[in-house]
Design an enzyme around this catalytic site. Structure first.
Site, PDB file in Angstrom:
ATOM      1  N   TRP A  19      40.858  40.717  27.692  1.00 37.91           N
ATOM      2  CA  TRP A  19      41.003  39.187  28.237  1.00 37.91           C
ATOM      3  C   TRP A  19      38.691  39.318  29.616  1.00 37.91           C
ATOM      4  O   TRP A  19      38.838  40.490  29.802  1.00 37.91           O
ATOM      5  CB  TRP A  19      42.151  39.373  29.085  1.00 37.91           C
ATOM      6  CG  TRP A  19      42.390  38.170  30.468  1.00 37.91           C
ATOM      7  CD1 TRP A  19      41.753  38.512  31.314  1.00 37.91           C
ATOM      8  CD2 TRP A  19      42.332  37.146  30.021  1.00 37.91           C
ATOM      9  NE1 TRP A  19      41.374  37.360  31.909  1.00 37.91           N
ATOM     10  CE2 TRP A  19      42.343  36.432  31.064  1.00 37.91           C
ATOM     11  CE3 TRP A  19      42.745  36.240  28.925  1.00 37.91           C
ATOM     12  CZ2 TRP A  19      42.584  35.127  31.213  1.00 37.91           C
ATOM     13  CZ3 TRP A  19      43.411  34.722  29.448  1.00 37.91           C
ATOM     14  CH2 TRP A  19      43.345  33.662  30.591  1.00 37.91           C
ATOM     15  N   ASN A  21      38.204  37.117  32.440  1.00 41.18           N
ATOM     16  CA  ASN A  21      38.003  35.179  32.839  1.00 41.18           C
ATOM     17  C   ASN A  21      36.912  35.110  33.707  1.00 41.18           C
ATOM     18  O   ASN A  21      35.439  35.327  33.447  1.00 41.18           O
ATOM     19  CB  ASN A  21      39.548  34.887  33.930  1.00 41.18           C
ATOM     20  CG  ASN A  21      40.002  36.187  34.951  1.00 41.18           C
ATOM     21  OD1 ASN A  21      40.040  36.793  34.875  1.00 41.18           O
ATOM     22  ND2 ASN A  21      39.961  35.483  35.927  1.00 41.18           N
ATOM     23  N   ASP A  22      36.609  34.757  35.553  1.00 40.55           N
ATOM     24  CA  ASP A  22      36.061  34.296  35.877  1.00 40.55           C
ATOM     25  C   ASP A  22      34.421  35.484  35.932  1.00 40.55           C
ATOM     26  O   ASP A  22      34.758  36.636  35.707  1.00 40.55           O
ATOM     27  CB  ASP A  22      36.381  34.916  37.703  1.00 40.55           C
ATOM     28  CG  ASP A  22      37.710  34.342  38.033  1.00 40.55           C
ATOM     29  OD1 ASP A  22      38.142  34.234  37.136  1.00 40.55           O
ATOM     30  OD2 ASP A  22      38.104  34.088  39.050  1.00 40.55           O
ATOM     31  N   SER A  82      38.237  39.035  42.313  1.00 33.58           N
ATOM     32  CA  SER A  82      37.149  38.264  42.557  1.00 33.58           C
ATOM     33  C   SER A  82      36.073  38.695  43.037  1.00 33.58           C
ATOM     34  O   SER A  82      36.662  38.856  44.297  1.00 33.58           O
ATOM     35  CB  SER A  82      37.142  36.863  41.863  1.00 33.58           C
ATOM     36  OG  SER A  82      37.303  36.256  40.556  1.00 33.58           O
ATOM     37  N   ARG A 151      41.649  34.245  49.107  1.00 36.87           N
ATOM     38  CA  ARG A 151      40.585  35.528  47.672  1.00 36.87           C
ATOM     39  C   ARG A 151      38.943  35.235  47.169  1.00 36.87           C
ATOM     40  O   ARG A 151      38.416  34.089  47.787  1.00 36.87           O
ATOM     41  CB  ARG A 151      41.195  36.124  46.726  1.00 36.87           C
ATOM     42  CG  ARG A 151      41.613  34.233  46.196  1.00 36.87           C
ATOM     43  CD  ARG A 151      42.447  35.009  44.750  1.00 36.87           C
ATOM     44  NE  ARG A 151      43.130  33.778  43.948  1.00 36.87           N
ATOM     45  CZ  ARG A 151      44.301  33.238  44.001  1.00 36.87           C
ATOM     46  NH1 ARG A 151      44.850  33.676  45.821  1.00 36.87           N
ATOM     47  NH2 ARG A 151      44.825  32.191  43.943  1.00 36.87           N
ATOM     48  N   ASP A 152      38.339  35.832  46.755  1.00 34.54           N
ATOM     49  CA  ASP A 152      37.060  35.772  46.072  1.00 34.54           C
ATOM     50  C   ASP A 152      35.778  35.508  46.474  1.00 34.54           C
ATOM     51  O   ASP A 152      34.955  34.191  47.474  1.00 34.54           O
ATOM     52  CB  ASP A 152      37.256  34.096  44.863  1.00 34.54           C
ATOM     53  CG  ASP A 152      37.961  34.476  43.993  1.00 34.54           C
ATOM     54  OD1 ASP A 152      38.506  35.512  44.225  1.00 34.54           O
ATOM     55  OD2 ASP A 152      38.637  33.050  44.108  1.00 34.54           O
ATOM     56  N   GLU A 230      39.584  28.323  44.778  1.00 32.15           N
ATOM     57  CA  GLU A 230      38.844  29.553  44.640  1.00 32.15           C
ATOM     58  C   GLU A 230      37.660  29.564  45.012  1.00 32.15           C
ATOM     59  O   GLU A 230      37.356  28.970  44.262  1.00 32.15           O
ATOM     60  CB  GLU A 230      40.270  30.083  43.586  1.00 32.15           C
ATOM     61  CG  GLU A 230      41.473  29.639  43.468  1.00 32.15           C
ATOM     62  CD  GLU A 230      42.196  30.211  42.238  1.00 32.15           C
ATOM     63  OE1 GLU A 230      42.162  29.511  41.217  1.00 32.15           O
ATOM     64  OE2 GLU A 230      43.186  31.217  41.918  1.00 32.15           O
ATOM     65  N   ASP A 262      36.625  22.449  38.597  1.00 31.00           N
ATOM     66  CA  ASP A 262      35.020  22.682  39.391  1.00 31.00           C
ATOM     67  C   ASP A 262      35.149  21.847  40.151  1.00 31.00           C
ATOM     68  O   ASP A 262      34.102  20.698  39.511  1.00 31.00           O
ATOM     69  CB  ASP A 262      34.426  23.819  38.817  1.00 31.00           C
ATOM     70  CG  ASP A 262      35.155  25.525  38.825  1.00 31.00           C
ATOM     71  OD1 ASP A 262      36.211  25.701  38.974  1.00 31.00           O
ATOM     72  OD2 ASP A 262      33.863  26.765  38.283  1.00 31.00           O
TER      73      ASP A 262
HETATM   74  N1  DQQ Z   1      41.553  34.440  39.657  1.00 39.67           N
HETATM   75  C1  DQQ Z   1      41.179  36.116  39.556  1.00 39.67           C
HETATM   76  C2  DQQ Z   1      40.123  35.117  41.297  1.00 39.67           C
HETATM   77  C3  DQQ Z   1      40.924  33.920  41.048  1.00 39.67           C
HETATM   78  C4  DQQ Z   1      41.188  33.402  40.040  1.00 39.67           C
HETATM   79  C5  DQQ Z   1      42.240  36.950  39.300  1.00 39.67           C
HETATM   80  C6  DQQ Z   1      40.738  32.355  40.065  1.00 39.67           C
HETATM   81  O1  DQQ Z   1      39.460  36.274  41.650  1.00 39.67           O
HETATM   82  O2  DQQ Z   1      40.823  33.713  42.507  1.00 39.67           O
HETATM   83  O3  DQQ Z   1      41.621  37.040  37.892  1.00 39.67           O
HETATM   84  O4  DQQ Z   1      40.447  32.551  38.095  1.00 39.67           O
END
Ligand code: DQQ
Length: 561
Positions: A19, A21-22, A82, A151-152, A230, A262
Site C-alpha cells: 500500500w 498513500n500520501d 505524513s 498532523r502532516d 490534512e 485538495d
Molecule cells: N493520511 C496520513 C496522514 C494524512 C492522511 C496517514 C491523508 O498523515 O493526514 O497515512 O491521506
C-alpha cells in the site's frame, strides 16, 4: 487474480508492493530528487504507515530505496504519518513527520511531531535516517485543537516576524480547531524547540476564537460542519515583480471522494498570522488574489488526495499528488469485501509531478506535467494535424505500435482542436464538445476525455469551458464516472487543448494548458491493443484537430548512475 491484465502503472511511482498513500518529504538536495511516501510494507491496505523512498536525478527515472522511517518508538509506534523535508541553510535536510500512537481508551491515533536526519549526510541517496533523541519536538495541539487531528507538518520557511522576534522558522500543521479545518503555525529558532504561533489561515467566519469549544473527535468530524484539514501547504511563487502566496489544504469531507479533496487559494499578500499572545486577532482571512473573496479552487477533479507542493533548487515550484484506487467502493480498511486491487498486491500511485504557474489574469494555477516526463517517450505512435471533424464525427487514429511496446497502455497524448470560425460568427452560444477517447482493447470499453463549452457570438471563441473524464464505458471503477469541472479562460480562445498521460490504470487529463486537471483511475479488463479516437459531438460546427502521441517507457531503474 486479474486475468492477466496488468493494471500496475509503469512510468508512475507505485509502491514496490502493498500500500502507498500520501507523498512525503519532497525535496531536491545536491541534484537528487527525493520522494518519500506513506507505505504499508505488510499488506495492500492502509495500516501502520512507514516512509517508503524513491530518488531521481531527472524527475523521470526513479530508483527504489530502502524504507526510510518505520514505526518503532513509543511516540510513533502506530504509524509514521505524513510530513515534509526542509533543507537547512547548511545544506542538511531535516524531516518533520507526525508520530502516532493509539490511545486505547479512545482507539484513535494520538499525534505529535518528530524530527529525523540523515545518518550519513554524504550519502547522496540519503538512504538511512535517524530519529532525533529529543523527539517528539511538538506535543501540544493548538488551543481548542486536538491531538487526534494534528498532523502532516509542512516544509518550514524563514520569516521576519517583527523587530522583537526577528527571523524565525515557521511551519504549519494540518488540524481541526473548534471543529473546523485549521492551519496552526509553530515557530522555532533552532528547529528543535517549537512553539504555537497563531494561525496561518482559517476558513472565513470561522477564525477560532476564545469562546469556542474544543471539538470532540468523531463527533462532528465528518458532519455537515465538521471539517479537518490534512497536508496543508504554503508556498510563495514569484510572478514577474510580484510574489503570490499559494495555500493548499486537503479537506477530509466524506462523500466527495473516498478520501476528500485538495483545494488551493492564492493571495497577493502574505497570509496574515496571529501572534500567539493574541489568539484570534488579526487573523481574519487574507483575501484571495486581488482582493477577491475566499474562493478555494479544486487542484484536481479526479482521484487525488493529500498532494504536496515543493521547490526545486532552481526555484521551480512543482506539485505531486497521491492517486488512490477506485476499483471498488472499498478503499482498503472496510469489511465489505476485498478491494479488487488487493488481489494484485499493491494499491496507489503518485502523479507525474506538475509544473506550477500562476495566471494573474484569472487568479488560477496552471499545472502541467513537467517537461522532464518527455524523457520517457520512446516511439512516436502518431502525429498529424489538419484533421477536420464535422459535427458528429468520430475518427480512430492509426497508431504505429513499436515491437515489444505496451500496445497503447502507456501513452503521452497531446491534442488541439481549432474551433470553427464560421459557426461562431453566425450563432450565439452554440455548444461544442470535442475530445479524445482511449479505447481499451477488444471489449469496446473506452475512457472519454472531452472539453465542452459555448462559442461566443461574433467573437469566435470560448471564454469558459469544462473538461470531463467519462469512465462510464470503461468498466471497473465504482466512484463517480464523470470527473471534471469548469474553468474561466481569462480571454477568448479559438483553440482548446488536451494532454493525456495514460499509464495502464491511470489517465492524467490536463486541459487548456493546465487550467483544469483530472486524474482518473480506470480498470478496463479487455485484451488487445488500446487506441485513440477523436470526436466532435457538439453543434458548433467543424473543428480541426491535431494529435501527437508517444509510447512511454517504464520509469524504474536499478541505479541512477
Ligand atoms: N493520511 C496520513 C496522514 C494524512 C492522511 C496517514 C491523508 O498523515 O493526514 O497515512 O491521506
Amino acid at each position: 487474480g486479474d486475468d492477466g491484465v496488468d493494471f500496475r502503472p509503469a512510468y508512475h511511482i507505485t509502491p514496490p508492493s502493498n500500500w502507498m498513500n500520501d507523498p512525503n518529504g519532497l525535496m531536491e538536495r545536491d541534484g537528487i530528487f527525493h520522494v518519500f511516501f506513506q507505505f504499508n510494507p505488510s499488506a495492500p491496505i492502509w495500516g501502520a504507515p512507514h516512509w517508503g523512498h524513491v530518488a531521481s536525478r531527472d524527475l523521470a527515472h526513479w530508483q527504489r530505496l530502502p524504507v526510510a522511517l518505520s514505526p518503532e518508538e513509543t511516540y510513533d509506534i502506530d504509524g509514521v504519518f505524513s510530513g515534509s523535508a526542509t533543507v537547512l541553510p547548511d545544506g542538511d535536510p531535516v524531516i518533520m513527520y507526525t508520530g502516532t500512537s493509539r490511545r486505547q481508551e479512545l482507539g484513535f491515533f494520538w499525534q505529535v511531531q518528530a524530527l529525523a536526519r540523515p545518518e550519513n549526510g554524504s550519502d547522496p541517496l540519503l538512504q538511512r535516517w535517524v530519529k532525533d533523541p529529543r523527539n517528539p519536538v511538538i506535543e501540544d495541539a493548538p488551543p481548542r485543537g486536538t491531538n487526534f487531528q494534528f498532523r502532516d507538518p509542512q516544509t518550514a520557511w524563514r520569516q521576519e516576524v517583527g523587530e522583537e522576534l526577528g527571523s524565525l522558522w515557521l511551519t504549519t500543521i494540518g488540524s481541526q480547531v473548534s471543529c473546523v479545518g485549521a492551519a496552526p503555525m509553530y515557530a522555532s529558532r533552532d528547529f528543535v524547540k517549537w512553539e504555537f504561533f497563531g494561525y496561518l489561515h482559517s476558513q472565513p467566519g470561522v477564525v477560532p476564537s476564545e469562546n469556542e469549544t474544543e471539538c470532540t473527535f468523531g463527533e462532528t468530524q465528518f458532519g455537515a460542519e465538521g471539517r479537518n484539514w490534512e497536508v496543508v501547504c504554503y508556498f510563495p511563487k514569484r510572478v514577474g515583480e510580484e510574489v503570490i502566496h499559494i495555500f493548499k489544504y486537503s479537506d477530509q469531507i466524506r462523500g466527495r471522494t473516498p478520501f476528500g479533496r485538495d483545494w488551493y487559494v492564492l493571495s497577493d499578500v502574505p497570509l496574515a498570522f496571529t501572534n500567539k499572545t493574541v489568539p484570534g486577532q488579526g487573523n481574519a482571512l487574507t483575501p484571495s488574489l486581488r482582493g477577491a473573496p475566499f474562493a478555494p479552487a479544486i487542484i484536481d477533479h479526479g482521484d487525488i488526495y493529500a498532494s504536496k507542493f515543493f521547490n526545486t533548487s532552481s526555484g521551480r515550484l512543482l506539485w505531486m499528488g497521491w492517486s488512490f484506487e477506485t476499483s471498488t467502493g472499498c478503499t482498503g480498511t472496510c469489511s465489505d469485501g476485498t478491494p479488487l486491487t488487493d488481489a494484485r498486491g499493491w494499491q496507489g500511485l503518485q502523479t507525474i509531478p506538475r509544473e506550477v504557474q500562476v495566471d494573474l489574469e484569472t487568479g488560477q494555477l496552471l499545472m502541467t506535467p513537467i517537461g522532464e516526463v518527455e524523457a520517457l517517450r520512446s516511439a512516436q505512435l502518431f502525429e498529424q494535424g489538419g484533421m477536420k471533424l464535422v459535427p458528429g464525427a468520430r475518427r480512430a487514429l492509426p497508431l504505429k505500435f513499436p515491437k515489444g511496446g505496451s500496445g497503447g497502455r502507456q501513452m503521452d497524448v497531446s491534442a488541439t482542436f481549432k474551433l470553427s470560425d464560421e459557426a461562431s460568427a453566425e450563432v450565439s452560444s452554440t455548444g461544442f464538445k470535442v475530445g479524445v477517447a482511449v479505447t481499451h482493447g477488444r471489449t469496446g470499453a473506452l475512457t472519454s476525455v472531452f472539453l465542452n463549452g459555448s462559442l461566443s457570438a461574433g467573437g469566435g471563441g470560448v471564454e469558459e469551458l469544462e473538461m470531463w473524464v467519462d469512465r462510464s464505458a470503461t468498466g471497473g471503477a465504482t466512484s463517480a464516472n464523470l470527473q471534471g469541472g469548469r474553468v474561466t479562460l481569462g480571454g477568448v480562445a479559438k483553440e482548446v487543448t488536451l494532454r493525456l498521460l495514460v499509464d495502464r490504470s491511470v489517465v492524467e487529463a490536463v486541459g487548456q494548458g493546465g487550467r483544469v486537471r483530472a486524474t482518473s483511475r480506470v480498470y478496463p479488463a479487455g485484451r488487445g491493443d488500446w487506441g485513440l479516437e477523436l470526436f466532435n459531438e457538439g453543434a458548433a460546427g467543424s473543428v480541426v484537430a491535431g494529435v501527437e502521441a508517444w509510447e512511454m517507457e517504464g520509469a524504474f531503474v536499478d541505479d541512477l548512475w
